[in-house]
Write a protein that holds these residues in place. Structure first.
Motif, mmCIF file in Angstrom:
data_model
loop_
_atom_site.group_PDB
_atom_site.id
_atom_site.type_symbol
_atom_site.label_atom_id
_atom_site.label_comp_id
_atom_site.label_asym_id
_atom_site.label_seq_id
_atom_site.Cartn_x
_atom_site.Cartn_y
_atom_site.Cartn_z
ATOM 1 N N THR A 92 0.822 -1.199 0.000
ATOM 2 C CA THR A 92 0.000 0.000 0.000
ATOM 3 C C THR A 92 0.862 1.258 0.000
ATOM 4 O O THR A 92 1.823 1.359 0.762
ATOM 5 C CB THR A 92 -0.929 0.017 1.227
ATOM 6 N N ILE A 93 0.489 2.199 -0.850
ATOM 7 C CA ILE A 93 1.104 3.516 -0.897
ATOM 8 C C ILE A 93 0.081 4.513 -0.364
ATOM 9 O O ILE A 93 -1.037 4.580 -0.870
ATOM 10 C CB ILE A 93 1.501 3.906 -2.330
ATOM 11 N N GLN A 94 0.437 5.254 0.662
ATOM 12 C CA GLN A 94 -0.461 6.273 1.199
ATOM 13 C C GLN A 94 -0.093 7.616 0.597
ATOM 14 O O GLN A 94 0.961 8.165 0.878
ATOM 15 C CB GLN A 94 -0.362 6.332 2.718
ATOM 16 N N GLY A 95 -0.949 8.117 -0.257
ATOM 17 C CA GLY A 95 -0.669 9.372 -0.929
ATOM 18 C C GLY A 95 -0.786 10.568 -0.007
ATOM 19 O O GLY A 95 -1.576 10.586 0.929
ATOM 20 N N GLY A 96 0.026 11.580 -0.287
ATOM 21 C CA GLY A 96 0.006 12.824 0.488
ATOM 22 C C GLY A 96 0.930 13.834 -0.156
ATOM 23 O O GLY A 96 1.668 13.523 -1.103
ATOM 24 N N ALA A 97 0.911 15.035 0.379
ATOM 25 C CA ALA A 97 1.742 16.102 -0.193
ATOM 26 C C ALA A 97 3.222 15.779 -0.108
ATOM 27 O O ALA A 97 4.021 16.254 -0.923
ATOM 28 C CB ALA A 97 1.447 17.427 0.516
ATOM 29 N N ALA A 98 3.625 14.970 0.887
ATOM 30 C CA ALA A 98 5.039 14.653 1.079
ATOM 31 C C ALA A 98 5.447 13.327 0.438
ATOM 32 O O ALA A 98 6.604 12.921 0.557
ATOM 33 C CB ALA A 98 5.363 14.621 2.577
ATOM 34 N N ARG A 124 -3.835 13.344 -3.769
ATOM 35 C CA ARG A 124 -3.162 14.171 -2.775
ATOM 36 C C ARG A 124 -1.657 14.241 -3.039
ATOM 37 O O ARG A 124 -0.939 14.975 -2.358
ATOM 38 C CB ARG A 124 -3.442 13.666 -1.369
ATOM 39 N N CYS A 125 -1.180 13.465 -3.997
ATOM 40 C CA CYS A 125 0.238 13.490 -4.378
ATOM 41 C C CYS A 125 0.467 14.535 -5.464
ATOM 42 O O CYS A 125 -0.413 14.792 -6.285
ATOM 43 C CB CYS A 125 0.680 12.132 -4.919
ATOM 44 N N PRO A 126 1.664 15.124 -5.518
ATOM 45 C CA PRO A 126 1.991 16.037 -6.623
ATOM 46 C C PRO A 126 1.857 15.338 -7.973
ATOM 47 O O PRO A 126 2.037 14.119 -8.091
ATOM 48 C CB PRO A 126 3.445 16.425 -6.336
ATOM 49 N N LEU A 127 1.549 16.091 -8.996
ATOM 50 C CA LEU A 127 1.286 15.534 -10.315
ATOM 51 C C LEU A 127 2.473 14.737 -10.852
ATOM 52 O O LEU A 127 2.307 13.651 -11.427
ATOM 53 C CB LEU A 127 0.924 16.664 -11.282
ATOM 54 N N GLU A 128 3.695 15.262 -10.653
ATOM 55 C CA GLU A 128 4.869 14.565 -11.184
ATOM 56 C C GLU A 128 5.106 13.233 -10.469
ATOM 57 O O GLU A 128 5.681 12.305 -11.047
ATOM 58 C CB GLU A 128 6.114 15.441 -11.087
ATOM 59 N N VAL A 129 4.660 13.128 -9.225
ATOM 60 C CA VAL A 129 4.775 11.859 -8.498
ATOM 61 C C VAL A 129 3.742 10.864 -9.017
ATOM 62 O O VAL A 129 4.035 9.684 -9.224
ATOM 63 C CB VAL A 129 4.611 12.097 -6.985
ATOM 64 N N ASP A 145 -11.537 15.852 -2.945
ATOM 65 C CA ASP A 145 -10.104 16.142 -2.985
ATOM 66 C C ASP A 145 -9.515 16.071 -4.387
ATOM 67 O O ASP A 145 -8.343 16.328 -4.567
ATOM 68 C CB ASP A 145 -9.333 15.158 -2.101
ATOM 69 N N ARG A 146 -10.304 15.679 -5.376
ATOM 70 C CA ARG A 146 -9.714 15.458 -6.693
ATOM 71 C C ARG A 146 -9.111 16.730 -7.279
ATOM 72 O O ARG A 146 -8.216 16.681 -8.098
ATOM 73 C CB ARG A 146 -10.767 14.891 -7.656
ATOM 74 N N GLY A 147 -9.593 17.890 -6.841
ATOM 75 C CA GLY A 147 -9.027 19.126 -7.348
ATOM 76 C C GLY A 147 -7.723 19.510 -6.696
ATOM 77 O O GLY A 147 -7.094 20.471 -7.099
ATOM 78 N N VAL A 148 -7.284 18.782 -5.665
ATOM 79 C CA VAL A 148 -6.040 19.126 -4.988
ATOM 80 C C VAL A 148 -4.877 19.012 -5.960
ATOM 81 O O VAL A 148 -4.103 19.933 -6.162
ATOM 82 C CB VAL A 148 -5.825 18.227 -3.754
ATOM 83 N N ASN A 149 -4.737 17.847 -6.579
ATOM 84 C CA ASN A 149 -3.744 17.625 -7.630
ATOM 85 C C ASN A 149 -4.410 16.724 -8.665
ATOM 86 O O ASN A 149 -4.244 15.500 -8.626
ATOM 87 C CB ASN A 149 -2.475 16.954 -7.088
ATOM 88 N N ASP A 150 -5.187 17.313 -9.524
ATOM 89 C CA ASP A 150 -5.949 16.526 -10.484
ATOM 90 C C ASP A 150 -5.005 15.710 -11.364
ATOM 91 O O ASP A 150 -3.912 16.157 -11.712
ATOM 92 C CB ASP A 150 -6.807 17.440 -11.343
#
Length: 357
Positions: A100-106, A153-158, A199-204
């Motif tokens: 499992t990968i937990q997505g987030g800003a970091a 919740r992850c950056p687009l490039e990630v 949350d989809r608009g956070v990092n679409d």
């Protein structure tokens, strides 16, 4: 262990399904599609419990998606059991839901693909010995299902590091040379991602990544009695694990679930319109409040909990996003509860002063 993974919690059910499974299996799967479906939606003949309350056709579409080379994206309101469904599907398909990968800003690409043991890297240079595989690399190499929670919740490039694994079924490791520089997916590899519609608009997601997923929406439970039964069962399980021997009262839970549904929909049972809360009044939140009501009643007074406890526990759920939500709850308790019949409804109305503020 407070919450074992699905393959541990339901190990006996999975064993019975494997032993009786005679249908054709997709390559790399531990169960057939039919057996995996029964694991999720239940099968009384084999004493397999129903674990997901929702449209069975959603399960059919999700399993067929996982049998293809496309990823499965589960979207919906918070608290609609998307993560639970992804866990159940992974356990049924791979026998393991822990990649499992937990997505987030970091979240970084290293946490998704691979990283390095820097002591070995300095001593020996890049090698398979110094490589530390992350869930994506392990899932591809072992032919297992990878879960990506809260991907938006992850950056687009990630997010886009999934493009090649999903399309070409390959993961490049440029630091290595020779055959070790490429990891090719084995049969059974798939990705299940989840995203909240709020949350989809956070990092679409990029259009390229969206094209590699089949999207399925997980809707809130439509029927009151179905939601009530689910909340009652989950609350009873949590209370038992918390050392509470008093079963939750059905009439209290009915008041709780009805309150959540009306605050969520912005409409009462008799058709009166009211202000919707900005907070998420989901089934998962209702279970949490039912658990707190039972704990409050048992540990403070030695009983199962009452409607007064609902009011005392409701503020922590309703006041998360906006201070105006507490005022909306207060108006609901004052205006939309007094006309209802039943001891617990009247107790709910009389306890409205317990709301803070």
């Amino acid at each position: 262990m407070q919450r074992p993974p699905a393959e541990v919690r339901y190990a006996e059910e999975l064993r019975r399904l494997r032993d009786s499974d005679t249908a054709a299996r997709p390559p790399g799967w531990v169960l057939s599609v039919q057996a995996a479906r029964r694991f999720v939606v239940g099968d009384p003949a084999l004493d397999i419990s129903r674990k997901f309350v929702g449209d069975p056709s959603l399960i059919d579409r999700a399993l067929i998606t996982l049998a293809t080379s496309r990823g499965l994206m589960l979207v919906g309101e918070p608290g609609t059991a998307k993560s639970l469904l992804s866990e159940l599907l992974a356990a049924a398909v791979s026998g393991d839901s822990t990649l499992t990968i937990q997505g987030g800003a970091a979240t970084t690409e290293d946490q998704i693909r691979y990283s390095w043991n820097y002591a070995l890297l300095v001593a020996d240079g890049p090698s398979t010995r110094s490589l530390v595989p992350a869930p994506l690399l392990r899932g591809m190499a072992e032919g297992r299902t990878v879960r990506f929670e809260e991907i938006t919740r992850c950056p687009l490039e990630v997010q886009d590091c999934l493009l090649s694994p999903l399309s070409d079924r390959v993961l490049a490791i440029p630091e290595l040379t020779g055959p070790d520089a490429m990891v090719f997916a084995r049969d059974g590899f798939s990705i299940i991602a989840t995203a909240n519609t709020r949350d989809r608009g956070v990092n679409d997601m990029s259009s390229a990544l969206k094209r590699r997923f089949n999207f399925e929406t997980v809707f809130p439970i439509a029927d009151l009695h179905t939601e009530l039964n689910l909340v009652a069962a989950e609350a009873a399980r949590l209370l038992q694990r918390s050392g509470v021997t008093a079963a939750p009262r059905r009439d209290v839970l009915e008041v709780l679930v009805t309150t959540f549904r009306e605050l969520r929909a912005g409409e009462t049972a008799r058709g009166d319109s009211m202000e919707r809360l900005s907070a998420v009044m989901s089934t998962a939140e209702a279970v949490s409040v039912a658990h707190a009501v039972g704990l409050r009643g048992w540990f403070l007074r030695g009983e199962a909990g009452t409607a007064e406890d609902i009011v005392a526990c409701l503020s922590g759920t309703a006041a998360k996003d906006s201070p105006d939500d507490l005022a909306k709850v207060r108006r609901y308790l004052a205006q939309q509860v007094s006309w209802r019949n039943g001891e617990q409804w009247q107790a709910l109305h009389q306890a409205r002063h317990l709301l803070p503020g």
